[in-house]
Design an enzyme around this catalytic site. Sequence first.
Site, short mmCIF file in Angstrom:
data_model
loop_
_atom_site.label_atom_id
_atom_site.label_comp_id
_atom_site.label_asym_id
_atom_site.label_seq_id
_atom_site.Cartn_x
_atom_site.Cartn_y
_atom_site.Cartn_z
N ALA A 436 0.85 -1.19 0.00
CA ALA A 436 0.00 0.00 0.00
C ALA A 436 0.89 1.24 0.00
CB ALA A 436 -0.90 -0.02 1.22
N GLY A 485 0.02 -5.34 1.40
CA GLY A 485 -1.32 -5.24 0.80
C GLY A 485 -1.45 -6.03 -0.49
N GLU A 488 -2.14 -9.45 0.54
CA GLU A 488 -3.50 -9.56 1.10
C GLU A 488 -4.55 -9.56 -0.01
OE1 GLU A 488 -2.45 -6.27 3.84
OE2 GLU A 488 -3.41 -7.54 5.36
N GLU A 508 5.01 -5.61 7.28
CA GLU A 508 4.34 -4.65 8.17
C GLU A 508 4.96 -4.51 9.56
OE1 GLU A 508 2.74 -6.69 6.16
OE2 GLU A 508 1.06 -5.69 5.20
#
Length: 678
Positions: A436, A485, A488, A508
């Site tokens: 992200a 992200g 994910e 993360e």
Amino acid sequence: MSTSRESSFRKLGVIGAGNMGGGIAQKMATEGFEVVLVDLDDEKVARGMSIIDSTLAAGVERRIFKPEQVDAIKSRIHGTSDWNELADVDLVVEAVFEDRDVKRDVFRRLEEVCREDAILATNTSSFSVTELAEGSEHPQRIVGLHYFYHPAKNRLVEVIPGRETSADAVGASWALQEQIGKTPIASADASGFVVNRYFVPWLNEAVRILEEGEADIATIEQACKTAFGVGMGPFELMNVTGVPIALHAATTLGQEFGPLYAPAKKLAQQVESGEMWNLDGETDESRFEAIGRRMLGVVFHVAAALVDEQVSTIEDTDIGARVGLRWPKGPFELMNRMGTDRALEAVREVCARWELDVPKTISERGEAARPFHFRLVKTDVRDGVATLTINRPDAMNALNESVVEQLHQQLRAAATDPAVTAIVVAGAGKAFIAGADIRFFVRNIDAGDLDRIVEFTKAGHALLEEISGCAKPVVARMHGLALGGGMELALACHRIVASTKASMAFPETGIGIYPGLGGTQRTPRRVGPGLAKWLIFTGQMIGGREAARIGLVDAVATPDALDAAVRTAIESAALERPSLADDHAALETLFDGNEVEELRAGRAEVDDNERLAKAVKQVRFKAPIALQLAEKLIDASTQPLEEGLALELDHLTEIFRTEDAYEGLSTVGRRRPEFKGR
Ligand SMILES: NC(=O)c1ccc[n+]([C@@H]2O[C@H](COP(=O)([O-])OP(=O)(O)OC[C@H]3O[C@@H](n4cnc5c(N)ncnc54)[C@H](O)[C@@H]3O)[C@@H](O)[C@H]2O)c1
């Protein structure tokens, strides 16, 4: 653009071992292809090979390559003057002298020696692909592949179909470029293609400003650096790449497109003098704005004309500038930054001077003072399969608000389109999705607007839930890097098919947060809590093969077999989960059997197992609160999915409010963060 033909390239050819050909061959071999490199005679072949050797040796010095890699790369390049060795190549790129007859002759010879289904490409800078293909027996397999200097390093390549080129040849050439780590953009068969069409006038206009006595070189250089945010101005660039090349390119464009493009007299004089530009001198800051505006006006005019003429799109025009020229922003982004109304004024001045029409692309936006909107996701439907490609090939962290919104819209459209039976989610360029947009997080923490981060994450959750709930099969085509992200997003798809070149990780906890787009929930559901903790607590990067072994992805395939594997995944029923090999079983036990605090404190038993010891060490560098929350969330993954996802969202403000989150996010790419557990 994507491929429909089964693109299985093994052996490639390059004609001309000069500046371009040698670099193209080097890049192909670096990415694992066998390459036949042909030049006129053995001496020229040897010279070309020795240039490749020294470029690679420099790569070893700069630690880009290990010596054994270089040996392997060199062993894959076979230099020769014997054309018969091209008999079994799948695609060949000609990079011989820029001479129409020489190039046509090359195509004629290639048609004699190559297989009938081999693709023949030209790296011409100034001729039309259609014209070069005239007289050939199979013009449908002739395509333009315009690389940029240095072709082993510059990622950009323009893919140019001639009038007769088949869609299959274009699709397969495009796919090959991605396989060799290039960023392809599409161009119509028009003089200068995309990037040179505005880059050359950019150089030329600078000389014209000098010629007209508007400013001296030092001032123009600095004004350009400021206006375009670049490190080198036009004069310095000409000194580096060759002033005669600029003159030659401007002459060609001038013949095609008229006086705006035609070379300034001073450019010809400079070439005649044989001198480089003298960059010395004092800068006059008072001139910067006017010069910047004039330079921008020329680039804006050409960029808008390219879109009017359907040579390029606004997205590809900008990608070309960012990737090929390393401008921080492309022309259309620069227009948005200036305001399209003011950009239109600058274009009008250019058009008034040269008696040109104002391109519709800018007049419509500018008159309404509306910014350009970029299509960041493109949908391509073929044989009932809709491929949704996130088209930010040069963005490391592609997942932002606009991408999520556009992906959602296009997913819905594909989900409800009766002609679509399956959906593929893919990324353009080197990465699938490398996460992200981190700057977005930092900006909003700075502005105290954590709600916006929560809203963005909720929108992401809604998209991912719609993907996983889609009635049609949704497959992630993971060809490259998938981080955070990006992982994910893939995990929300029904199937993940990864390339052997894919690599994936959850970084993360190393930047102070936890995976907040379902990562703490969907990962344990795929690989079990132990391995989910291993991946999320350590940030360990794993490749496609390893991911398939632990069941993180459903299938793995070599890059050339990836599309076939995606199709198999679409058609297959539930895939079997693999049984774990010993090393992963031990990791699973370690992370399942110890609380994160025990791991952090070094109290977990690792015996003499190096891999376990490494994993425990990795955990110590992560943000403590992020680890604790990730642990809590993974432990909650035994609950129904919706509840686990809701819990993940519930802790979002808490994690983004920590000092460690700010430290982690704001230091990305700059230094190792120092976490305090606050
Ligand atoms: N130099 C650039 O920045 C650049 C950028 C993009 C495209 N191009 C295009 O790439 C092509 C090559 O440019 P370059 O700069 O590498 O040129 P170069 O002069 O460095 O190399 C050309 C090579 O082709 C060989 N050659 C010539 N005729 C041949 C033939 N009939 N058979 C086999 N080999 C032959 C020459 O011996 C030489 O080694 C040109 O079409 C040029 O317009 C150049």
